[in-house]
Design an enzyme around this catalytic site. Structure first.
Site, PDB file in Angstrom:
ATOM      1  N   ASP A 262     -10.969   2.848   3.196  1.00 55.48           N
ATOM      2  CA  ASP A 262     -11.304   1.422   3.059  1.00 55.48           C
ATOM      3  C   ASP A 262     -12.796   1.224   2.754  1.00 55.48           C
ATOM      4  OD1 ASP A 262      -9.309  -0.548   3.210  1.00 55.48           O
ATOM      5  OD2 ASP A 262      -9.047  -0.249   5.368  1.00 55.48           O
TER       6      ASP A 262
ATOM      7  N   LYS B 101       0.836  -1.200   0.000  1.00 58.94           N
ATOM      8  CA  LYS B 101       0.000   0.000   0.000  1.00 58.94           C
ATOM      9  C   LYS B 101       0.872   1.251   0.000  1.00 58.94           C
ATOM     10  CE  LYS B 101      -3.939  -2.396   1.980  1.00 58.94           C
ATOM     11  NZ  LYS B 101      -4.772  -2.740   3.148  1.00 58.94           N
TER      12      LYS B 101
ATOM     13  N   GLN C 221      -5.054  -1.711   9.202  1.00 63.63           N
ATOM     14  CA  GLN C 221      -4.966  -3.031   8.566  1.00 63.63           C
ATOM     15  C   GLN C 221      -5.653  -4.070   9.460  1.00 63.63           C
ATOM     16  OE1 GLN C 221      -3.801  -3.514   5.469  1.00 63.63           O
ATOM     17  NE2 GLN C 221      -4.275  -5.675   5.566  1.00 63.63           N
TER      18      GLN C 221
HETATM   19  N1  GUN Z   1      -7.391  -6.974   5.629  1.00 66.96           N
HETATM   20  C1  GUN Z   1      -7.733  -7.717   4.553  1.00 66.96           C
HETATM   21  N2  GUN Z   1      -8.207  -6.931   3.571  1.00 66.96           N
HETATM   22  C2  GUN Z   1      -8.170  -5.676   4.023  1.00 66.96           C
HETATM   23  C3  GUN Z   1      -8.522  -4.410   3.471  1.00 66.96           C
HETATM   24  O1  GUN Z   1      -8.991  -4.282   2.335  1.00 66.96           O
HETATM   25  N3  GUN Z   1      -8.318  -3.335   4.255  1.00 66.96           N
HETATM   26  C4  GUN Z   1      -7.817  -3.421   5.511  1.00 66.96           C
HETATM   27  N4  GUN Z   1      -7.668  -2.309   6.222  1.00 66.96           N
HETATM   28  N5  GUN Z   1      -7.480  -4.577   6.068  1.00 66.96           N
HETATM   29  C5  GUN Z   1      -7.650  -5.689   5.321  1.00 66.96           C
END
Ligand code: GUN
Length: 279
Positions: A118, A51, A95
């Site tokens: 998100d 990211k 996350q």
């Molecule tokens: N864990 C698995 N997929 C995601 C996601 O798209 N965003 C976040 N913040 N955590 C995750």
């Protein structure tokens, strides 16, 4: 059979975003994404690293918070509160999963909806549900882009979504509905799953079971989107779909890896750019 190339499509999207970011910068608009990781789950560390790399690629800043596994819920809420009030922070991402002593729902609700890139906050989910503007969960938003950019007609088609999670299945169904598909949502308690899947023009698998969806679930000529990511007994990556078994029966299909996976980060970047534009 035609492969839907998520790697290529995600790259195109990131290049489009890079141009939008350059334009925004010319007009004096910029910002950073705050990425918070609690604990050091290795899979999460890889996602977080990717990211940040994507932020750098499109030209926005990123600040990361690598917090210890023992971080309390109150400490995490404090950090989120600080970030909510920092104008230069345009997006906040925690996350998932977070350690068990932290209430995930409480954390998601603490993020300002305007910075919830998100798309997990109830306000953004609600906006999607009633057709208002808001941030959309990245993986399902990525699936829509894959379909549109591969010229798959959605309106009027029967779309079957297997899975009903808050992050993928539910928003996926709402997005397909918004695109005027006729949508069926299946899950672990669904009866006659095979028959229902076999009636799908567009089948979206977000089950979480390696290679569960074989040719018995797939109508001849269907479009199949595989949201699963697993490692099989030989450590080979695979999805929820038994690719080799279904590939000769579909019109279009996403591979794993290189299908839906790369789209998630591209759509996160899209949400970050929208967050800057919204200000
Ligand atoms: N864990 C698995 N997929 C995601 C996601 O798209 N965003 C976040 N913040 N955590 C995750």
């Amino acid at each position: 059979m035609e492969l839907i190339d998520g790697k290529l499509i995600s790259q195109t999207i990131k290049d489009e975003l890079k141009e939008r970011v350059a334009e925004l910068k010319k007009r004096g608009h910029s910002g950073s994404l705050a990425v918070i990781q609690v604990g050091n789950d290795p899979a999460s560390s890889i996602y977080v690293k990717n990211k940040k790399k994507a932020c750098e690629y499109i030209g926005i800043g990123s600040v990361s918070y690598e917090l210890s596994e023992n971080t309390s819920e109150a400490e995490l809420l404090n950090i989120i509160d600080e970030l909510n009030n920092k104008p230069e922070v345009i997006g906040i991402l925690v996350q998932l999963p977070v350690p068990k002593h932290i209430n995930e729902d409480k954390i998601i609700r603490a993020i300002s909806p305007a910075k919830d890139v998100d798309g997990f906050h109830v306000e953004n989910v609600g906006a999607l549900c009633v057709g208002e503007r808001g941030f959309v969960s990245c993986t399902p938003a990525g699936v829509i882009q894959l379909l549109k950019r591969s010229n798959v007609e959605i309106a009027g088609k029967h779309c079957v979504v297997i899975g009903r999670s808050n992050i993928v299945g539910k928003p996926m169904a709402l997005l397909m509905l918004r695109e005027n598909a006729t949508v069926t949502v299946c899950h672990s308690k669904t009866q006659n799953l095979k028959e229902i899947c076999k009636s799908a023009d567009i089948l979206i698998a977000a089950v979480g079971k390696p290679r569960m969806i074989n040719s018995e679930y797939v109508k001849e000529g269907a479009v199949v989107i595989d949201v699963g990511i697993h490692r099989d007994e030989n450590n080979k990556m695979c999805g929820d779909v038994d690719f080799d078994d279904v590939k000769d029966h579909v019109s279009k299909i996403t591979p794993v890896p290189g299908g839906v996976g790369p789209m998630t980060i591209a759509m996160l970047m899209n949400n970050c750019v929208e967050a800057i534009e919204n200000r």
